[in-house]
Write a protein that holds these residues in place. Structure first.
Motif, PDB file in Angstrom:
ATOM      1  N   GLY A 234       0.818  -1.206   0.000  1.00  0.00           N
ATOM      2  CA  GLY A 234       0.000   0.000   0.000  1.00  0.00           C
ATOM      3  C   GLY A 234       0.851   1.254   0.000  1.00  0.00           C
ATOM      4  O   GLY A 234       2.097   1.216  -0.065  1.00  0.00           O
TER       5      GLY A 234
ATOM      6  N   ARG B 294      -0.553  -3.151   3.268  1.00  0.00           N
ATOM      7  CA  ARG B 294      -0.909  -3.968   2.119  1.00  0.00           C
ATOM      8  C   ARG B 294      -2.363  -3.714   1.759  1.00  0.00           C
ATOM      9  O   ARG B 294      -3.216  -3.498   2.641  1.00  0.00           O
ATOM     10  CB  ARG B 294      -0.701  -5.462   2.406  1.00  0.00           C
ATOM     11  CG  ARG B 294       0.741  -5.834   2.711  1.00  0.00           C
ATOM     12  CD  ARG B 294       0.873  -7.307   2.980  1.00  0.00           C
ATOM     13  NE  ARG B 294       2.246  -7.702   3.291  1.00  0.00           N
ATOM     14  CZ  ARG B 294       2.631  -8.946   3.573  1.00  0.00           C
ATOM     15  NH1 ARG B 294       1.725  -9.919   3.596  1.00  0.00           N
ATOM     16  NH2 ARG B 294       3.895  -9.213   3.824  1.00  0.00           N
ATOM     17  N   ILE B 295      -2.644  -3.804   0.482  1.00  0.00           N
ATOM     18  CA  ILE B 295      -4.008  -3.626  -0.003  1.00  0.00           C
ATOM     19  C   ILE B 295      -4.349  -4.771  -0.948  1.00  0.00           C
ATOM     20  O   ILE B 295      -3.464  -5.452  -1.482  1.00  0.00           O
ATOM     21  CB  ILE B 295      -4.186  -2.269  -0.721  1.00  0.00           C
ATOM     22  CG1 ILE B 295      -3.263  -2.204  -1.956  1.00  0.00           C
ATOM     23  CG2 ILE B 295      -3.919  -1.109   0.221  1.00  0.00           C
ATOM     24  CD1 ILE B 295      -3.495  -0.963  -2.813  1.00  0.00           C
TER      25      ILE B 295
ATOM     26  N   GLN C  91      -5.981  -5.903  -4.406  1.00  0.00           N
ATOM     27  CA  GLN C  91      -6.243  -5.361  -5.745  1.00  0.00           C
ATOM     28  C   GLN C  91      -6.925  -6.429  -6.593  1.00  0.00           C
ATOM     29  O   GLN C  91      -6.448  -7.561  -6.682  1.00  0.00           O
ATOM     30  CB  GLN C  91      -4.937  -4.921  -6.403  1.00  0.00           C
ATOM     31  CG  GLN C  91      -5.108  -4.300  -7.774  1.00  0.00           C
ATOM     32  CD  GLN C  91      -3.765  -3.909  -8.385  1.00  0.00           C
ATOM     33  OE1 GLN C  91      -2.707  -4.229  -7.832  1.00  0.00           O
ATOM     34  NE2 GLN C  91      -3.813  -3.221  -9.507  1.00  0.00           N
TER      35      GLN C  91
ATOM     36  N   GLN D 197     -14.283  -3.392  -1.431  1.00  0.00           N
ATOM     37  CA  GLN D 197     -13.903  -2.524  -2.525  1.00  0.00           C
ATOM     38  C   GLN D 197     -12.447  -2.756  -2.909  1.00  0.00           C
ATOM     39  O   GLN D 197     -11.655  -3.255  -2.104  1.00  0.00           O
ATOM     40  CB  GLN D 197     -14.103  -1.059  -2.142  1.00  0.00           C
ATOM     41  CG  GLN D 197     -13.310  -0.612  -0.922  1.00  0.00           C
ATOM     42  CD  GLN D 197     -13.598   0.823  -0.548  1.00  0.00           C
ATOM     43  OE1 GLN D 197     -14.341   1.504  -1.240  1.00  0.00           O
ATOM     44  NE2 GLN D 197     -12.998   1.300   0.533  1.00  0.00           N
ATOM     45  N   ASP D 198     -12.139  -2.406  -4.140  1.00  0.00           N
ATOM     46  CA  ASP D 198     -10.780  -2.547  -4.642  1.00  0.00           C
ATOM     47  C   ASP D 198      -9.861  -1.563  -3.928  1.00  0.00           C
ATOM     48  O   ASP D 198     -10.190  -0.375  -3.782  1.00  0.00           O
ATOM     49  CB  ASP D 198     -10.762  -2.307  -6.143  1.00  0.00           C
ATOM     50  CG  ASP D 198      -9.469  -2.768  -6.785  1.00  0.00           C
ATOM     51  OD1 ASP D 198      -8.669  -3.414  -6.087  1.00  0.00           O
ATOM     52  OD2 ASP D 198      -9.258  -2.477  -7.980  1.00  0.00           O
ATOM     53  N   GLY D 199      -8.700  -2.053  -3.491  1.00  0.00           N
ATOM     54  CA  GLY D 199      -7.755  -1.201  -2.786  1.00  0.00           C
ATOM     55  C   GLY D 199      -7.955  -1.168  -1.284  1.00  0.00           C
ATOM     56  O   GLY D 199      -7.322  -0.343  -0.601  1.00  0.00           O
TER      57      GLY D 199
ATOM     58  N   PRO E  57      -7.419  -1.970   2.597  1.00  0.00           N
ATOM     59  CA  PRO E  57      -6.250  -2.460   3.339  1.00  0.00           C
ATOM     60  C   PRO E  57      -6.529  -3.841   3.925  1.00  0.00           C
ATOM     61  O   PRO E  57      -7.634  -4.126   4.390  1.00  0.00           O
ATOM     62  CB  PRO E  57      -6.068  -1.407   4.435  1.00  0.00           C
ATOM     63  CG  PRO E  57      -7.403  -0.790   4.592  1.00  0.00           C
ATOM     64  CD  PRO E  57      -8.049  -0.805   3.250  1.00  0.00           C
TER      65      PRO E  57
END
Length: 388
Positions: free
Chosen positions: A315, A321-322, A324, A360-362, A364
């Motif tokens: 991230g 971290r996320i 994707q 949702q995308d992204g 954490p």
């Protein structure tokens, strides 16, 4: 009258109380506590969304994978024939043993040929006379003692004699039954002295140094199967043994009843372990890749015809971290693993558990290691009861 006055007083007091309550609720100060509850809920929701979501992950790894399909089939001899006499006759000699090897051209059964042999001798004598007459006529016509017509007649008689001899020899030869190829003789059905009519079964000859395996594949594989491809063959009669086969022929016609294509493969059987008629389980191999990229099936999120995975990437904040969302193109599935043709590289990290919490995308995420299951404790036996 007194009761009506009491009712009137109570009604007036109720109306005054209701008006006072309405005035109190319309004050700005009183409305603040009610409006504060949704605001607090929204703040709590934002705080919860910003908190990393716990997920389990796996890495994209390389694995040897093969494109294959399973089918069932049967084993057949490479060459097989049932010997039958073309003419009737009595068996005078048998030159084979049941289950023994025979060689091409070996005499197996001799029928009584006394009469055909006598006819051959007669035809030979007639041929000798016709040849001598024709040679004499050729000498006489050269000296002018006979006409050319006599020479032509003697030449025709010579041809007739030659044809009679060939017919007698062919008839005598049909009384000798020989092996058409190298193989193993089956169990005979005749004995010396039996009178056989033409077409009677005598014995079968099987060439099983190499055997065929015939099987069928669904029609959707007819563009993938090729001559020269390999296949693995397992047999219920020989548990634990696996044999290698090579595709030798493909039927050009699709079976309209089963919508399948017939395929024939060959198996080396010089040790004679395999027998015609055995039930076979065939695994046809269309191709193999030693470094296919695979992920666990749990990492795939189906979405119509466009599946995707949640890939874990660094991230913006340090040590963050996320998740994707990455569309992927899938290949083969083997033993809980799915081949990824496009979308991921070796070593990438994907989410295997916790997809439903990533809204949702992204978002954490925080990687957690699943706890190992505790071994089941054995039940303790109750202490023995002491006798009173």
């Amino acid at each position: 009258m007194a009761s009506r006055a009491i009712y009137l007083v109570v009604a007036v007091i109720g109306m005054v109380g209701a008006g006072t309550a309405a005035w109190w609720l319309q004050k700005p100060g009183a409305a603040a506590p009610q409006n504060a509850a949704p605001a607090v809920a929204r703040n709590a929701q934002r705080a919860g969304a910003a908190k990393p979501i716990s997920v389990e992950v796996a890495h994209v790894r390389a694995m040897a994978i093969s494109d294959e399909v399973q089918a069932v089939g049967s084993l057949r001899s490479r060459r097989s024939v049932v010997l039958r006499p073309e003419v009737s006759g009595r068996v005078t000699q048998l030159h084979f043993r049941d289950g023994a090897r025979v060689r091409q051209g070996q005499l197996l059964v001799q029928l009584d040929d006394q009469l055909p042999r006598a006819q051959v001798q007669q035809a030979q004598a007639e041929l000798s006379i016709a040849r001598a007459n024709h040679q004499r006529n050729q000498e006489l016509v050269a000296q002018g003692f006979i006409s050319q017509r006599s020479v032509d007649e003697s030449a025709a008689n010579l041809q007739v004699a030659q044809a009679k001899l060939a017919l007698a020899q062919a008839t005598a030869a049909r009384l000798k039954i020989v092996a058409p190829f190298d193989g193993i003789a089956g169990i005979g059905n005749v004995h010396v002295g039996d009178y056989l009519k033409d077409g009677t079964d005598i014995v079968n000859i099987e060439d099983i140094d190499s055997v065929w395996v015939d099987f069928r594949l669904p029609e959707r594989y007819q563009t993938q199967v090729r001559v020269g491809q390999g296949a693995r063959v397992e047999l219920d009669a020989l548990p634990g043994a696996t044999f290698s086969a090579v595709v030798r022929a493909i039927d050009p016609q699709i079976d309209a009843n089963g919508r399948s294509v017939a395929v024939r493969g060959s198996i080396d059987n010089r040790d004679l372990q395999l027998r015609p008629g055995m039930f076979a389980r065939v695994t046809a191999v269309f191709g193999a890749r030693a470094d296919a990229r695979v992920v666990p099936e749990e990492a795939i999120v189906p979405q119509g015809s466009k599946p995707y995975v949640l890939k874990v990437v660094p991230g913006a904040a340090p040590d963050s971290r996320i998740a994707q969302r990455v569309p992927v193109q899938l290949g083969l599935r083997r033993a809980g693993q799915v081949e990824v043709l496009q979308g991921l590289e070796l070593g990438d990290t994907v989410v295997t558990a916790g997809h439903q919490r990533v809204q949702q995308d992204g978002a954490p995420v925080r990687v957690v290691v699943p706890a190992a299951p505790e071994p089941a404790s054995l039940p303790t036996s109750a202490p023995a009861r002491q006798p009173a």
